[in-house]
Enzyme design. Structure first.
Site, mmCIF file in Angstrom:
data_model
loop_
_atom_site.group_PDB
_atom_site.id
_atom_site.type_symbol
_atom_site.label_atom_id
_atom_site.label_comp_id
_atom_site.label_asym_id
_atom_site.label_seq_id
_atom_site.Cartn_x
_atom_site.Cartn_y
_atom_site.Cartn_z
ATOM 1 N N GLU A 87 0.812 -1.218 0.000
ATOM 2 C CA GLU A 87 0.000 0.000 0.000
ATOM 3 C C GLU A 87 0.846 1.268 0.000
ATOM 4 O O GLU A 87 1.012 1.921 1.026
ATOM 5 C CB GLU A 87 -0.939 -0.003 1.215
ATOM 6 C CG GLU A 87 -1.941 1.109 1.213
ATOM 7 C CD GLU A 87 -2.923 1.010 2.374
ATOM 8 O OE1 GLU A 87 -3.513 2.059 2.697
ATOM 9 O OE2 GLU A 87 -3.106 -0.069 2.947
ATOM 10 N N LYS A 145 -2.308 -1.937 -3.411
ATOM 11 C CA LYS A 145 -3.404 -1.083 -2.936
ATOM 12 C C LYS A 145 -2.951 0.378 -3.025
ATOM 13 O O LYS A 145 -2.583 0.994 -2.028
ATOM 14 C CB LYS A 145 -3.768 -1.468 -1.498
ATOM 15 C CG LYS A 145 -4.992 -0.773 -0.952
ATOM 16 C CD LYS A 145 -5.301 -1.323 0.440
ATOM 17 C CE LYS A 145 -6.412 -0.571 1.105
ATOM 18 N NZ LYS A 145 -6.647 -1.080 2.474
#
Length: 182
Positions: A40, A82
């Site tokens: 992420e 992500k």
């Protein structure tokens, strides 16, 4: 999760590299423990920056992240990305269309994310639930001369919860019997 904040949208190379290495180390530790890592690297949407500036910074961040993942022997087929969508800053005076967001986002992914990564699950990144959904739809609908080898989906928290939390917080939505403990 690493957040790439920067001073005046001039992210330092050192900050990008250090965060990328940290994400890669986290991801390999997850895989060694039998878990699927969700990588992420989020570029925050605060500020007045343009769509082009966000695209440039996001490309630098993702390129560094996947270089570090390669250096740490991450099994890409066993990981998810992500990221943020490529959007202008929340205070940017120029408003971009979902099609422009889609083009910038898909181009960024094509330039930086290996095809071996199985899925990209976007953050809402401070967008409203409607804007995040419209932009994701435009990204999936975007027809380009390249390819989109990844499954493209969402991992929204705030965007999907905002209207529910707003509605739940109104006094008329709270029933007296729901306040007593059972």
């Amino acid at each position: 999760e690493s957040r790439f904040e920067n001073w005046g949208w001039h992210a330092s190379e050192l900050a990008i590299q250090e965060n990328a290495v940290t994400l890669a180390r986290y991801a390999t530790i997850c895989q060694q423990a039998g878990l699927v890592p969700i990588v992420e690297p989020e570029v925050l949407c605060d500020g007045t920056h343009s769509l082009e500036t966000c695209q440039n910074v996001t490309e630098r961040v993702l390129a560094a992240t996947y270089k570090a993942c390669n250096d740490h022997n991450l099994y890409l087929e066993g990981s998810l990305l992500k990221p943020n969508m490529v959007t202008a800053g929340m205070q940017c005076p120029t408003k971009y269309t979902p099609e422009q967001v889609a083009e910038a986002t898909v181009t960024t992914l094509q330039r930086t994310v290996p095809a071996a990564v199985v899925g990209v699950t976007f953050l809402s990144g401070g967008q409203s639930e409607e804007a995040a959904t419209v932009n994701l739809n435009a990204i999936n609908q975007y027809q380009d001369p390249g390819r989109k080898p990844w499954a493209l989906s969402f991992s929204y928290g705030r965007a999907l919860q905002a209207s529910v939390l707003k509605a739940a917080g109104k006094a008329e939505n709270v029933k007296p019997d729901s306040l007593s403990s059972t």
